[in-house]
Scaffold this active site. Structure first.
Site, PDB file in Angstrom:
ATOM      1  N   HIS A  49       0.868  -1.174   0.000  1.00  0.00           N
ATOM      2  CA  HIS A  49       0.000   0.000   0.000  1.00  0.00           C
ATOM      3  C   HIS A  49       0.910   1.230   0.000  1.00  0.00           C
ATOM      4  O   HIS A  49       2.142   1.103  -0.013  1.00  0.00           O
ATOM      5  CB  HIS A  49      -0.944  -0.024   1.205  1.00  0.00           C
ATOM      6  N   HIS A  52       4.066   1.336   2.171  1.00  0.00           N
ATOM      7  CA  HIS A  52       5.268   0.675   1.643  1.00  0.00           C
ATOM      8  C   HIS A  52       5.922   1.549   0.565  1.00  0.00           C
ATOM      9  O   HIS A  52       7.139   1.659   0.480  1.00  0.00           O
ATOM     10  CB  HIS A  52       4.916  -0.668   1.002  1.00  0.00           C
ATOM     11  N   GLN A  76       7.208 -15.641  11.923  1.00  0.00           N
ATOM     12  CA  GLN A  76       6.808 -14.531  12.796  1.00  0.00           C
ATOM     13  C   GLN A  76       5.320 -14.548  13.112  1.00  0.00           C
ATOM     14  O   GLN A  76       4.818 -13.665  13.804  1.00  0.00           O
ATOM     15  CB  GLN A  76       7.226 -13.182  12.205  1.00  0.00           C
ATOM     16  N   GLY A 162       8.956   0.946   8.486  1.00  0.00           N
ATOM     17  CA  GLY A 162       7.925   1.920   8.838  1.00  0.00           C
ATOM     18  C   GLY A 162       7.777   2.082  10.341  1.00  0.00           C
ATOM     19  O   GLY A 162       7.843   1.115  11.091  1.00  0.00           O
ATOM     20  N   MET A 199      -2.174   3.248   7.544  1.00  0.00           N
ATOM     21  CA  MET A 199      -2.254   2.249   6.468  1.00  0.00           C
ATOM     22  C   MET A 199      -1.637   0.948   6.934  1.00  0.00           C
ATOM     23  O   MET A 199      -0.597   0.945   7.595  1.00  0.00           O
ATOM     24  CB  MET A 199      -1.545   2.754   5.226  1.00  0.00           C
TER      25      MET A 199
HETATM   26  O1  PAF Z   1       7.010  -5.443   8.664  1.00  0.00           O
HETATM   27  C1  PAF Z   1       6.978  -6.447   7.927  1.00  0.00           C
HETATM   28  O2  PAF Z   1       6.345  -6.460   6.863  1.00  0.00           O
HETATM   29  C2  PAF Z   1       7.727  -7.692   8.350  1.00  0.00           C
HETATM   30  O3  PAF Z   1       7.658  -7.876   9.725  1.00  0.00           O
HETATM   31  C3  PAF Z   1       9.174  -7.751   7.845  1.00  0.00           C
HETATM   32  C4  PAF Z   1      10.020  -6.634   8.461  1.00  0.00           C
HETATM   33  C5  PAF Z   1       9.206  -7.627   6.332  1.00  0.00           C
HETATM   34  C6  PAF Z   1       9.812  -9.084   8.235  1.00  0.00           C
HETATM   35  O4  PAF Z   1       9.101 -10.162   7.704  1.00  0.00           O
END
Ligand code: PAF
Length: 307
Positions: A49, A52, A76, A162, A199
């Site tokens: 979005h 990013h 994660q 971000g 966002m």
């Molecule tokens: O913020 C994210 O999109 C994720 O946590 C990252 C930093 C790409 C790690 O997978």
């Protein structure tokens, strides 16, 4: 999803490279640096979005070459989280990135990133232990492991993250410092919708009613600079104000706190710069938002100038 390794982007734009092989990605990065170009990387999980895209622009202002990584990192996500249903929109993401003139997209498979038998992980720094670390005990271990792997594969000069994921940004910044990685970490401002909602790729989960209720996060955060501006220093009082504001709108509050903006430690009173942090559920969707506020009540929650 299969995708062409090189997408033509019209006459004026060079083609965007799409790589999935870690070794090729490493060689590509080193080649740019040997040629004298600075390389910036924006790690993402896709479903891109404007937030990013603003990270891409931030990388572009400092670096001649920009790489965006797209990988939905399984380690994660907790067992009951949204790994399976996390939005995957690779083709669309690549289109957006090529329009922005991104030089390379790294979109590896799960097997590329976690080869059979891989068992080495990263123990996250101290700032990972509170807040998200308490609610999601495995989360930052997974984030640190994947970000370290990505920065090994792409030893970029600059990596942009971000501020929306405030604790994640601190965790990564501290990990990079602690492990002496050569990459500089930049933490870039939150991008907001015109009405103030931060966002997030997860906003697509919200139905119309939930979307309205989601605004309560940013509205509750406004209580922080407002209270501090009125001379209220007691963090407990400010947290109570935030929670009271949130309660009618959200289905669960994981936390709504005012803490030290560098260490995330609890403070009794606002005596230095703080960050207000909220994680709350709207329906089944867990959202977060934050704002940094100085002792004088100055804040980065400047919605009007942020879109
Ligand atoms: O913020 C994210 O999109 C994720 O946590 C990252 C930093 C790409 C790690 O997978």
């Amino acid at each position: 999803m299969a995708i062409d390794p090189v997408i033509e982007t019209g006459d004026s734009m060079p083609a965007i490279n799409i790589l999935d092989c870690p070794k090729k990605m490493f060689r590509w990065t080193r080649q740019q640096q040997v040629n004298g170009d600075l390389v910036g990387v924006v790690p993402t999980m896709g479903a891109l979005h404007e937030g990013h895209l603003s990270l891409v622009e931030a990388a572009r202002t400092r670096c001649e070459k920009v790489v965006v990584t797209i990988f939905v990192n399984p380690t994660q996500f907790g067992p009951n989280e949204d790994y399976e249903r996390y939005p995957r929109t690779l083709q669309k993401d690549v289109g957006l990135l090529s329009d922005l003139g991104v030089d390379c997209v790294f979109a590896p498979s799960k097997e590329d990133m976690y080869p059979q038998g891989s068992s080495t992980t990263v123990a996250p720094p101290a700032v990972a232990t509170m807040l998200e670390g308490e609610c999601r005990p495995e989360h930052f271990g997974g984030v640190c492991t994947i970000v370290l792997k990505l920065l090994q594969i792409i030893p970029a000069d600059l990596a942009c993250f971000g501020q929306k994921d405030f604790q994640q940004a601190l965790v990564i910044r501290n990990m990079v410092r602690d492990l002496n990685l050569p990459t500089e970490v930049a933490i870039c401002p939150i991008k907001r919708e015109p009405d103030g909602l931060a966002m997030s790729s997860r906003n697509v989960y919200l139905d119309a009613g939930e979307r309205k209720r989601a605004l309560s996060l940013v509205q509750a955060l406004r209580q922080v600079p407002e209270a501090i501006g009125q001379g209220i220093k007691d963090t407990g009082l400010i947290e109570t104000r935030m929670k009271e504001f949130l309660r009618p709108f959200v289905d669960r509050i994981d936390y709504a706190v005012v803490v030290d903006s560098e260490t995330l430690e609890c403070l009794e009173a606002v005596e230095r710069t703080v960050v207000g942090l909220i994680a709350a559920y709207i329906g089944k969707t867990r959202l977060f938002d934050n704002c940094v506020v100085s002792v004088a009540g100055e804040t980065d929650l400047l919605i009007e100038s942020n879109h």
